[in-house]
Design a protein around this motif. Structure first.
Motif, PDB file in Angstrom:
ATOM      1  N   LEU A  88       0.839  -1.184   0.000  1.00 47.96           N
ATOM      2  CA  LEU A  88       0.000   0.000   0.000  1.00 47.96           C
ATOM      3  C   LEU A  88       0.879   1.240   0.000  1.00 47.96           C
ATOM      4  O   LEU A  88       1.958   1.248   0.593  1.00 47.96           O
ATOM      5  N   SER A  89       0.381   2.273  -0.656  1.00 49.79           N
ATOM      6  CA  SER A  89       1.112   3.531  -0.720  1.00 49.79           C
ATOM      7  C   SER A  89       0.220   4.663  -0.239  1.00 49.79           C
ATOM      8  O   SER A  89      -1.001   4.617  -0.399  1.00 49.79           O
ATOM      9  N   CYS A  90       0.847   5.660   0.320  1.00 54.33           N
ATOM     10  CA  CYS A  90       0.111   6.831   0.789  1.00 54.33           C
ATOM     11  C   CYS A  90       0.957   8.053   0.520  1.00 54.33           C
ATOM     12  O   CYS A  90       2.172   8.047   0.760  1.00 54.33           O
ATOM     13  N   THR A  91       0.307   9.083  -0.006  1.00 56.54           N
ATOM     14  CA  THR A  91       1.012  10.325  -0.299  1.00 56.54           C
ATOM     15  C   THR A  91       0.448  11.416   0.594  1.00 56.54           C
ATOM     16  O   THR A  91      -0.578  12.022   0.271  1.00 56.54           O
ATOM     17  N   PRO A  92       1.111  11.673   1.721  1.00 54.98           N
ATOM     18  CA  PRO A  92       0.648  12.768   2.566  1.00 54.98           C
ATOM     19  C   PRO A  92       1.187  14.093   2.024  1.00 54.98           C
ATOM     20  O   PRO A  92       2.371  14.193   1.709  1.00 54.98           O
ATOM     21  N   SER A  93       0.332  15.065   1.908  1.00 54.62           N
ATOM     22  CA  SER A  93       0.784  16.342   1.358  1.00 54.62           C
ATOM     23  C   SER A  93       0.044  17.492   2.021  1.00 54.62           C
ATOM     24  O   SER A  93      -1.001  17.319   2.630  1.00 54.62           O
ATOM     25  N   GLY A  94       0.579  18.658   1.888  1.00 57.87           N
ATOM     26  CA  GLY A  94      -0.079  19.856   2.398  1.00 57.87           C
ATOM     27  C   GLY A  94       0.571  20.467   3.621  1.00 57.87           C
ATOM     28  O   GLY A  94       0.291  21.614   3.963  1.00 57.87           O
ATOM     29  N   ARG A  95       1.397  19.691   4.291  1.00 52.59           N
ATOM     30  CA  ARG A  95       2.110  20.202   5.464  1.00 52.59           C
ATOM     31  C   ARG A  95       3.150  19.168   5.885  1.00 52.59           C
ATOM     32  O   ARG A  95       3.213  18.091   5.329  1.00 52.59           O
ATOM     33  N   SER A  96       3.910  19.503   6.878  1.00 55.13           N
ATOM     34  CA  SER A  96       4.869  18.538   7.406  1.00 55.13           C
ATOM     35  C   SER A  96       4.188  17.675   8.467  1.00 55.13           C
ATOM     36  O   SER A  96       3.240  18.112   9.128  1.00 55.13           O
TER      37      SER A  96
ATOM     38  N   TRP B  34       7.847  10.328  10.997  1.00 52.36           N
ATOM     39  CA  TRP B  34       8.277  10.753   9.682  1.00 52.36           C
ATOM     40  C   TRP B  34       9.786  10.963   9.637  1.00 52.36           C
ATOM     41  O   TRP B  34      10.428  10.678   8.630  1.00 52.36           O
ATOM     42  N   ALA B  35      10.350  11.434  10.730  1.00 52.55           N
ATOM     43  CA  ALA B  35      11.794  11.653  10.778  1.00 52.55           C
ATOM     44  C   ALA B  35      12.568  10.376  11.053  1.00 52.55           C
ATOM     45  O   ALA B  35      13.800  10.371  11.004  1.00 52.55           O
ATOM     46  N   GLY B  36      11.841   9.276  11.346  1.00 55.67           N
ATOM     47  CA  GLY B  36      12.495   8.000  11.619  1.00 55.67           C
ATOM     48  C   GLY B  36      12.743   7.796  13.092  1.00 55.67           C
ATOM     49  O   GLY B  36      12.521   8.671  13.910  1.00 55.67           O
ATOM     50  N   GLY B  37      13.165   6.586  13.440  1.00 56.17           N
ATOM     51  CA  GLY B  37      13.575   6.303  14.804  1.00 56.17           C
ATOM     52  C   GLY B  37      12.604   5.487  15.624  1.00 56.17           C
ATOM     53  O   GLY B  37      13.004   4.679  16.455  1.00 56.17           O
ATOM     54  N   THR B  38      11.311   5.692  15.447  1.00 58.12           N
ATOM     55  CA  THR B  38      10.334   4.951  16.245  1.00 58.12           C
ATOM     56  C   THR B  38       9.282   4.367  15.328  1.00 58.12           C
ATOM     57  O   THR B  38       8.655   5.091  14.557  1.00 58.12           O
TER      58      THR B  38
ATOM     59  N   SER C  85       7.183   1.888   5.956  1.00 52.95           N
ATOM     60  CA  SER C  85       8.384   2.644   5.608  1.00 52.95           C
ATOM     61  C   SER C  85       7.953   3.967   4.985  1.00 52.95           C
ATOM     62  O   SER C  85       6.797   4.128   4.594  1.00 52.95           O
ATOM     63  N   ARG C  86       8.887   4.887   4.932  1.00 49.21           N
ATOM     64  CA  ARG C  86       8.575   6.165   4.276  1.00 49.21           C
ATOM     65  C   ARG C  86       9.761   6.617   3.457  1.00 49.21           C
ATOM     66  O   ARG C  86      10.908   6.355   3.811  1.00 49.21           O
ATOM     67  N   ASP C  87       9.436   7.272   2.374  1.00 54.96           N
ATOM     68  CA  ASP C  87      10.440   7.840   1.484  1.00 54.96           C
ATOM     69  C   ASP C  87      10.261   9.342   1.571  1.00 54.96           C
ATOM     70  O   ASP C  87       9.354   9.903   0.958  1.00 54.96           O
ATOM     71  N   ARG C  88      11.122   9.965   2.321  1.00 57.40           N
ATOM     72  CA  ARG C  88      10.944  11.394   2.553  1.00 57.40           C
ATOM     73  C   ARG C  88      11.179  12.197   1.279  1.00 57.40           C
ATOM     74  O   ARG C  88      10.532  13.216   1.059  1.00 57.40           O
TER      75      ARG C  88
ATOM     76  N   VAL D 117       4.543   7.118   1.964  1.00 53.12           N
ATOM     77  CA  VAL D 117       4.520   6.162   3.058  1.00 53.12           C
ATOM     78  C   VAL D 117       4.032   4.838   2.488  1.00 53.12           C
ATOM     79  O   VAL D 117       3.062   4.811   1.730  1.00 53.12           O
ATOM     80  N   TYR D 118       4.699   3.754   2.852  1.00 54.93           N
ATOM     81  CA  TYR D 118       4.346   2.443   2.323  1.00 54.93           C
ATOM     82  C   TYR D 118       3.990   1.485   3.451  1.00 54.93           C
ATOM     83  O   TYR D 118       4.484   1.600   4.572  1.00 54.93           O
ATOM     84  N   LEU D 119       3.146   0.531   3.120  1.00 57.24           N
ATOM     85  CA  LEU D 119       2.884  -0.593   4.013  1.00 57.24           C
ATOM     86  C   LEU D 119       3.057  -1.858   3.182  1.00 57.24           C
ATOM     87  O   LEU D 119       2.207  -2.189   2.363  1.00 57.24           O
ATOM     88  N   GLN D 120       4.188  -2.512   3.372  1.00 55.10           N
ATOM     89  CA  GLN D 120       4.457  -3.772   2.697  1.00 55.10           C
ATOM     90  C   GLN D 120       3.807  -4.887   3.494  1.00 55.10           C
ATOM     91  O   GLN D 120       4.126  -5.066   4.674  1.00 55.10           O
ATOM     92  N   MET D 121       2.915  -5.615   2.860  1.00 55.60           N
ATOM     93  CA  MET D 121       2.172  -6.664   3.557  1.00 55.60           C
ATOM     94  C   MET D 121       2.501  -8.010   2.923  1.00 55.60           C
ATOM     95  O   MET D 121       2.194  -8.240   1.754  1.00 55.60           O
ATOM     96  N   ASN D 122       3.140  -8.864   3.692  1.00 61.92           N
ATOM     97  CA  ASN D 122       3.514 -10.197   3.229  1.00 61.92           C
ATOM     98  C   ASN D 122       2.704 -11.262   3.969  1.00 61.92           C
ATOM     99  O   ASN D 122       2.148 -11.002   5.034  1.00 61.92           O
TER     100      ASN D 122
END
Length: 124
Positions: free
Chosen positions: A19-27, A50-54, A68-71, A76-81
């Motif tokens: 799954l993919s998600c494109t958050p936009s409009g602000r940080s 979003w900044a990583g770590g948790t 995962s996220r690609d800044r 934002v992705y959700l890999q489902m196996n």
């Protein structure tokens, strides 16, 4: 603010989807995924800062799903196996401007922004 989720579909048990998600409009500080199966309440799936770590996962998906996220691409992705019929639900992307602590990540009311949902159906 917009969150556009995509990538759902109909698959057989054992298959994978991303799954993919494109958050936009602000940080954003925290992004996550929730799901709602027919006749059930919406439940937490996974979230990450979003900044990583948790990162946090629901016990039911731990070891099978990866958030995962690609800044750079603002994705934002959700890999489902190893999908199972019990994973069948509408999956929602959610985000909030605050970087929530680990214990707060599972709470729906911590997320101010929600996408429209994408259907995932897993057949047995």
């Amino acid at each position: 603010v917009q969150l556009q989720a995509s990538g759902g579909g109909l698959v057989q048990a054992g298959a994978s989807l991303r799954l993919s998600c494109t958050p936009s409009g602000r940080s954003f500080g925290t992004v996550g995924w929730f799901r709602q199966a027919p006749g059930r309440e919406r439940e937490f799936v996974a979230a990450t800062r979003w900044a990583g770590g948790t990162t946090r996962y629901a016990d039911s998906v731990k070891g099978r799903f990866t958030i995962s996220r690609d800044r750079a691409q603002n994705m934002v992705y959700l890999q489902m196996n190893s999908l199972q019929p019990e994973d069948t639900a509408v999956y929602y992307c959610a985000a909030d401007s605050r970087a929530w602590i680990f214990s707060a990540m599972t709470e729906e009311n911590r997320y101010a922004y929600w996408g429209q949902g994408t259907q995932v159906t897993v057949s047995s």
